[in-house]
Design an enzyme around this catalytic site. Structure first.
Site, mmCIF file in Angstrom:
data_model
loop_
_atom_site.group_PDB
_atom_site.id
_atom_site.type_symbol
_atom_site.label_atom_id
_atom_site.label_comp_id
_atom_site.label_asym_id
_atom_site.label_seq_id
_atom_site.Cartn_x
_atom_site.Cartn_y
_atom_site.Cartn_z
ATOM 1 N N GLU A 1 0.840 -1.204 0.000
ATOM 2 C CA GLU A 1 0.000 0.000 0.000
ATOM 3 C C GLU A 1 0.874 1.252 0.000
ATOM 4 O O GLU A 1 2.067 1.186 0.339
ATOM 5 C CB GLU A 1 -0.851 -0.007 1.285
ATOM 6 C CG GLU A 1 -2.324 0.004 1.141
ATOM 7 C CD GLU A 1 -2.990 1.090 0.336
ATOM 8 O OE1 GLU A 1 -2.394 1.635 -0.613
ATOM 9 O OE2 GLU A 1 -4.137 1.387 0.648
ATOM 10 N N ASP A 2 0.263 2.386 -0.341
ATOM 11 C CA ASP A 2 1.019 3.644 -0.300
ATOM 12 C C ASP A 2 1.076 4.230 1.108
ATOM 13 O O ASP A 2 2.123 4.628 1.596
ATOM 14 C CB ASP A 2 0.429 4.662 -1.297
ATOM 15 C CG ASP A 2 -1.077 4.887 -1.136
ATOM 16 O OD1 ASP A 2 -1.718 4.235 -0.293
ATOM 17 O OD2 ASP A 2 -1.624 5.734 -1.881
HETATM 18 P P1 5GP Z 1 -7.096 4.827 4.917
HETATM 19 O O1 5GP Z 1 -7.732 6.046 5.576
HETATM 20 O O2 5GP Z 1 -8.153 3.860 4.520
HETATM 21 O O3 5GP Z 1 -6.030 4.237 5.802
HETATM 22 O O4 5GP Z 1 -6.363 5.355 3.620
HETATM 23 C C1 5GP Z 1 -6.895 5.108 2.366
HETATM 24 C C2 5GP Z 1 -6.240 5.827 1.252
HETATM 25 O O5 5GP Z 1 -6.375 7.230 1.441
HETATM 26 C C3 5GP Z 1 -4.766 5.620 1.014
HETATM 27 O O6 5GP Z 1 -4.478 4.412 0.348
HETATM 28 C C4 5GP Z 1 -4.476 6.813 0.120
HETATM 29 O O7 5GP Z 1 -4.831 6.533 -1.220
HETATM 30 C C5 5GP Z 1 -5.400 7.885 0.692
HETATM 31 N N1 5GP Z 1 -4.637 8.799 1.564
HETATM 32 C C6 5GP Z 1 -4.607 8.836 2.892
HETATM 33 N N2 5GP Z 1 -3.779 9.822 3.319
HETATM 34 C C7 5GP Z 1 -3.275 10.400 2.203
HETATM 35 C C8 5GP Z 1 -2.345 11.463 1.970
HETATM 36 O O8 5GP Z 1 -1.782 12.111 2.861
HETATM 37 N N3 5GP Z 1 -2.104 11.763 0.648
HETATM 38 C C9 5GP Z 1 -2.688 11.114 -0.388
HETATM 39 N N4 5GP Z 1 -2.360 11.500 -1.626
HETATM 40 N N5 5GP Z 1 -3.554 10.099 -0.210
HETATM 41 C C10 5GP Z 1 -3.840 9.750 1.085
#
Ligand code: 5GP
Length: 178
Positions: free
Chosen positions: A100-101
Site C-alpha cells: 500500500e502507499d
Molecule cells: P485509509 O484512511 O483507509 O487508511 O487510507 C486510504 C487511502 O487514502 C490511502 O491508500 C491513500 O490513497 C489515501 N490517503 C490517505 N492519506 C493520504 C495522503 O496524505 N495523501 C494522499 N495522496 N492520499 C492519502
C-alpha cells in the site's frame, strides 16, 4: 485546499525513499528466504513503491494488482472503502504481501486484511505500507512493514495523488499550511 507544484515542500527525497526501500527489501529477503511470495499492489497509489520494492526482492515472486476506492474529498477519505476491482488467483497456501502507499485511518488496510482472511487460507499475510500516518488512525491496525512515519499532513508524490496529479514525482511532498 488546492495544491500547486511550486508550493510543495519535500518531505522525503528520492534518495531517502530508495534507501529505505532497500532496507525494507533486505528485511523481507531474510524473512521469506527462498519462499515464494505473491505481492499484491493496491492501485493506484502504491504502484511506484511496489515496482521499486519488488526489484529489490530476490525470492520467487508474482505480482497482482487490485483497485479500491474510498469516497471523499481530494484530501480526505470518507471511511467507506469500496472494492472496485479485486480479481485474484487462488491464494490458499501462499505468502501474500499486500503493498500500500499509506495507512491513514487504517480502514483500507482492515478491509483488505479481512478480505484476504475471509477468502483465502493463505500461508502468511503481511501488510507493507510506504507511509504510516498513525495520528489519524481510526482502527487498531499496524502495518507489518512500513517505510516512514508521517504526521497529520496530506502528502503527494511517488504514487500518491492530489486530484489525480503528482503521482509521477520522484519525491514525497506536502503543502505547508500558512
Ligand atoms: P485509509 O484512511 O483507509 O487508511 O487510507 C486510504 C487511502 O487514502 C490511502 O491508500 C491513500 O490513497 C489515501 N490517503 C490517505 N492519506 C493520504 C495522503 O496524505 N495523501 C494522499 N495522496 N492520499 C492519502
Amino acid at each position: 485546499m488546492e495544491i500547486k507544484i511550486e508550493e510543495l515542500k519535500v518531505l522525503f527525497s528520492e534518495e531517502q525513499i530508495q534507501t529505505r526501500i532497500k532496507e525494507l527489501a533486505q528485511e523481507m529477503n531474510s524473512f521469506y528466504a527462498g519462499e515464494e511470495v505473491i505481492a499484491v499492489c493496491v492501485l493506484k497509489g502504491a504502484v511506484m513503491f511496489a515496482v521499486d520494492l519488488v526489484k529489490n526482492l530476490d525470492m520467487p515472486l508474482k505480482m497482482e494488482f487490485i483497485r479500491l476506492s474510498s469516497y471523499g474529498s481530494s484530501t480526505s477519505t470518507s471511511g467507506k472503502v469500496n472494492a472496485v476491482d479485486i480479481k485474484l488467483p487462488d491464494l490458499n497456501g501462499k505468502n501474500v504481501l499486500i503493498i500500500e502507499d499509506i495507512v491513514d485511518t487504517g480502514l483500507t488496510a482492515k478491509f483488505l486484511l479481512d478480505f484476504m482472511h475471509c477468502n483465502f487460507n493463505a500461508k502468511s499475510i503481511k501488510f507493507c505500507s510506504l507511509l504510516d500516518k498513525k495520528i489519524t488512525r481510526k482502527v487498531d491496525i499496524e502495518p507489518d512493514y512500513y517505510g516512514f512515519d508521517v504526521d497529520d499532513k496530506f502528502v503527494v508524490g511517488y504514487g500518491l495523488d492530489y486530484d489525480g496529479y503528482y503521482r509521477n514525482l520522484k519525491y514525497i511532498g506536502y503543502k505547508e499550511l500558512s
